[in-house]
Design a protein around this motif. Structure first.
Motif, mmCIF file in Angstrom:
data_model
loop_
_atom_site.group_PDB
_atom_site.id
_atom_site.type_symbol
_atom_site.label_atom_id
_atom_site.label_comp_id
_atom_site.label_asym_id
_atom_site.label_seq_id
_atom_site.Cartn_x
_atom_site.Cartn_y
_atom_site.Cartn_z
ATOM 1 N N THR A 251 28.223 11.463 11.036
ATOM 2 C CA THR A 251 29.263 12.696 10.577
ATOM 3 C C THR A 251 29.908 12.188 9.359
ATOM 4 N N ILE A 252 30.186 13.146 8.601
ATOM 5 C CA ILE A 252 31.030 13.074 7.621
ATOM 6 C C ILE A 252 32.263 12.127 7.854
ATOM 7 N N GLY A 253 32.818 12.458 9.141
ATOM 8 C CA GLY A 253 34.282 11.843 9.524
ATOM 9 C C GLY A 253 33.689 10.133 9.480
ATOM 10 N N GLU A 254 32.410 9.855 10.143
ATOM 11 C CA GLU A 254 32.249 8.483 10.399
ATOM 12 C C GLU A 254 31.841 7.901 9.090
ATOM 13 N N PHE A 255 31.472 8.815 8.077
ATOM 14 C CA PHE A 255 30.775 7.956 6.725
ATOM 15 C C PHE A 255 32.371 7.760 5.982
ATOM 16 N N ILE A 256 33.276 8.431 6.182
ATOM 17 C CA ILE A 256 34.492 8.461 5.510
ATOM 18 C C ILE A 256 35.208 7.150 6.029
ATOM 19 N N GLU A 257 35.294 6.866 7.544
ATOM 20 C CA GLU A 257 35.814 5.636 8.170
ATOM 21 C C GLU A 257 35.143 4.373 7.809
ATOM 22 N N THR A 258 33.953 4.616 7.426
ATOM 23 C CA THR A 258 33.025 3.388 7.485
ATOM 24 C C THR A 258 33.108 2.957 5.871
ATOM 25 N N HIS A 259 32.882 3.705 5.063
ATOM 26 C CA HIS A 259 32.282 3.749 3.697
ATOM 27 C C HIS A 259 33.516 4.004 2.717
ATOM 28 N N ILE A 260 34.511 4.742 2.871
ATOM 29 C CA ILE A 260 35.223 5.193 2.257
ATOM 30 C C ILE A 260 36.869 4.976 2.444
ATOM 31 N N ALA A 261 37.370 4.797 3.751
ATOM 32 C CA ALA A 261 38.486 4.688 4.024
ATOM 33 C C ALA A 261 39.386 3.529 3.087
ATOM 34 N N SER A 262 38.630 2.258 3.113
ATOM 35 C CA SER A 262 39.388 1.115 2.648
ATOM 36 C C SER A 262 39.767 1.283 1.108
ATOM 37 N N GLN A 263 39.202 2.541 0.442
ATOM 38 C CA GLN A 263 39.676 2.904 -0.969
ATOM 39 C C GLN A 263 39.038 1.882 -2.095
ATOM 40 N N THR A 264 38.193 0.735 -1.551
ATOM 41 C CA THR A 264 37.755 -0.241 -2.413
ATOM 42 C C THR A 264 36.490 -0.050 -2.618
ATOM 43 N N GLY A 265 35.714 0.607 -2.252
ATOM 44 C CA GLY A 265 34.309 0.631 -2.471
ATOM 45 C C GLY A 265 33.448 -0.621 -2.318
ATOM 46 N N GLU A 266 34.145 -1.810 -1.676
ATOM 47 C CA GLU A 266 33.515 -2.942 -1.562
ATOM 48 C C GLU A 266 32.809 -3.039 0.033
ATOM 49 N N SER A 267 32.527 -2.132 0.587
ATOM 50 C CA SER A 267 31.626 -2.249 1.926
ATOM 51 C C SER A 267 30.874 -3.141 1.862
ATOM 52 N N LYS A 268 30.395 -3.944 2.989
ATOM 53 C CA LYS A 268 29.329 -4.731 3.139
ATOM 54 C C LYS A 268 28.027 -4.216 2.904
ATOM 55 N N CYS A 269 27.789 -2.796 2.988
ATOM 56 C CA CYS A 269 26.480 -2.225 3.106
ATOM 57 C C CYS A 269 27.052 -0.795 2.392
ATOM 58 N N VAL A 270 26.743 -0.563 0.985
ATOM 59 C CA VAL A 270 27.080 0.717 0.360
ATOM 60 C C VAL A 270 26.348 1.871 1.245
ATOM 61 N N GLY A 271 27.344 2.828 1.281
ATOM 62 C CA GLY A 271 26.948 4.143 1.842
ATOM 63 C C GLY A 271 27.012 5.252 0.892
ATOM 64 N N TYR A 272 26.062 6.203 0.936
ATOM 65 C CA TYR A 272 26.216 7.384 -0.294
ATOM 66 C C TYR A 272 25.540 8.500 0.352
ATOM 67 N N LEU A 273 26.291 9.717 0.292
ATOM 68 C CA LEU A 273 25.845 10.767 0.713
ATOM 69 C C LEU A 273 25.430 11.543 -0.603
ATOM 70 N N ALA A 274 24.128 11.352 -0.816
ATOM 71 C CA ALA A 274 23.301 11.512 -2.084
ATOM 72 C C ALA A 274 22.456 12.589 -1.953
ATOM 73 N N GLN A 275 22.473 13.499 -3.057
ATOM 74 C CA GLN A 275 21.466 14.599 -3.181
ATOM 75 C C GLN A 275 21.148 15.365 -1.921
ATOM 76 N N HIS A 276 22.322 15.831 -1.243
ATOM 77 C CA HIS A 276 22.299 16.669 -0.094
ATOM 78 C C HIS A 276 22.971 17.894 -0.220
ATOM 79 N N PRO A 277 22.244 19.037 0.244
ATOM 80 C CA PRO A 277 22.759 20.356 0.227
ATOM 81 C C PRO A 277 23.964 20.700 1.023
ATOM 82 N N LEU A 278 24.809 20.027 0.951
ATOM 83 C CA LEU A 278 26.057 20.251 1.749
ATOM 84 C C LEU A 278 26.489 21.379 1.760
ATOM 85 N N PHE A 279 26.413 22.246 0.428
ATOM 86 C CA PHE A 279 27.210 23.450 0.744
ATOM 87 C C PHE A 279 26.327 24.660 1.156
#
Length: 421
Positions: A251-279
């Motif tokens: 979920t986007i919530g899980e993605f934010i918690e895991t890869h965005i919440a720290s605000q550092t972008g230094e997650s052990k494994c970079v996560g990216y919501l890329a080229q997705h027709p989200l809209f």
């Protein structure tokens, strides 16, 4: 809550009886159709959601194998429609369970939400059923329920907005390129004459100042509130050509918690919501952006030519996400809603110097890494000319078809691309 009950009724009313009668029977496995019909009969006539769930899960598992075998473009539409039908019946069974298992209601609704999103991602429409509307109602229900739930101990919550720092001197690896021209809100005809027709990249400013997304999406809690329960594919790893690259549904919530919440972008494994027709999946976010008027321009001046709809994709991730050098077949306006990116561009005439991968799958992607070039292996790259664009919030970059480009996020970033012919 009365509102929740009303919306639950709306969802169930959107799921028709005799779903299998709407499917292309001649193109489908009759055993699967029979199981689906039996499942819905069990649910509607016997009111046995537990039994219905077991049967429909079997159909979903069989169809899942078909959907994940071979190339996606070769999957028959009828197979995807069968998957959508099974998804609808599963949602109906889960909502029926909610009536009998009040203590587990929230978990059942989260499962229904994920099921609906998988239907949007993997299924195909049939009849006049709107899976997007069903998913939207389920998302509204979860938002209503979660508004009255206190945070659990240990749960991560983002309170800071995404902020860019335009004064920061970024230490960007690799080569430097010649800076692109910048235009302040050019006229349609001026843009066509100077850049679109000759297919020259350019940075545009002042063209998206009216977008609500520019201030709404800086607040990650807004994104969580509107789309936090929605399931999306997340890329994990350095980039899509790396041997350890993978994808995971979350979920986007899980993605934010895991890869965005720290605000550092230094997650052990970079996560990216890329080229997705989200809209398409979450129309509520589509209301926050507007298709640029420049997307109405076309290479084909024939008035009778049917134009395709613009492809709109989301790119959301922490600092450090990378797209390797690649090109796209369509015109591209890359709009920066939040954060900053550095883009290196190369003319199509320099294709040979970029050493594209052999084979059709990655033939639009170069082997050279411009941030750490191996001149011994790729000697011609020394002669490739790079253009550079530093794209900040509220700016957009026009990338013509076949122009190679390498993209690095310099901060936590949310971009939207518009592709058209």
């Amino acid at each position: 809550m009365a509102q929740v009950d009303v919306k639950l009724c709306e969802v169930r009313q959107l799921i028709p009886e005799n779903i299998t009668h709407l499917l292309p029977v001649s193109e489908l496995d009759r055993a699967s159709l029979f199981l689906l019909q039996e499942t819905q009969d069990t649910l509607l006539k016997c009111r046995q959601p537990d039994k219905a769930l077991k049967t429909v899960e079997y159909v979903l598992e069989m169809t899942w194998e078909d959907l994940n075998t071979g190339h996606w473009k070769n999957i028959p539409v009828a197979t995807r429609q069968l998957y959508s039908a099974a998804v609808l019946i599963k949602i109906d069974a889960l909502l029926c369970q909610c009536e009998h298992k009040a203590d587990d209601r929230l978990n059942l609704l989260h499962t229904a939400m994920k099921t609906a999103d998988l239907g949007l991602l993997l299924g195909a429409p049939f009849g006049d059923i709107c899976m997007t509307k069903i998913a939207g109602l389920l998302s509204d229900i979860l938002s209503l329920l979660s508004s009255g739930i206190k945070p659990q101990e240990g749960e991560v919550h983002v309170t800071n907005n995404i902020k860019q720092n335009t004064d920061k001197a970024y230490d960007i690896p690799g080569i430097k390129g010649q800076l692109l021209n910048v235009l302040e809100k050019p006229s349609l005809e001026g843009f066509r004459t100077a850049y679109f027709s000759p297919q020259i990249p350019v940075k545009l400013t002042g063209c998206m100042s009216h977008w609500p997304a520019l201030h709404l999406w800086e607040d990650i809690n807004y994104l969580k509130r509107v789309a936090g329960t929605r399931t999306v594919p997340i890329e994990l790893g350095v980039h899509y050509t790396h041997p350890e690259w993978s994808q995971k549904l979350m979920t986007i919530g899980e993605f934010i918690e895991t890869h965005i919440a720290s605000q550092t972008g230094e997650s052990k494994c970079v996560g990216y919501l890329a080229q997705h027709p989200l809209f398409e999946q979450v129309p509520e976010l589509r209301k926050d952006i507007f298709e640029p008027e420049y997307c109405c321009l076309s290479d084909n001046l024939d008035d009778e030519t049917t134009t395709e709809e613009t492809d709109i994709n989301a790119w959301f991730g922490p600092k450090g996400t990378v797209s390797p050098i690649h090109h796209d077949p369509k015109h591209n306006l890359l709009t920066q809603v939040v954060g900053e990116k550095r883009i290196l561009l190369y003319h199509p005439d320099d294709s040979e110097k970029l050493y594209p991968h052999e084979g059709s799958l990655l033939s639009n992607t170069a082997q050279v890494d411009p941030e750490n070039p191996d001149y011994d292996t790729f000697p011609l790259f020394k002669d490739a000319k790079a253009w550079e664009c530093h794209l900040r919030q509220g700016e957009m970059l026009y990338i013509p078809p076949k122009w190679w480009h390498h993209v690095r996020s310099l901060s936590l970033s949310f971009s939207v691309s518009f592709w058209w012919t």
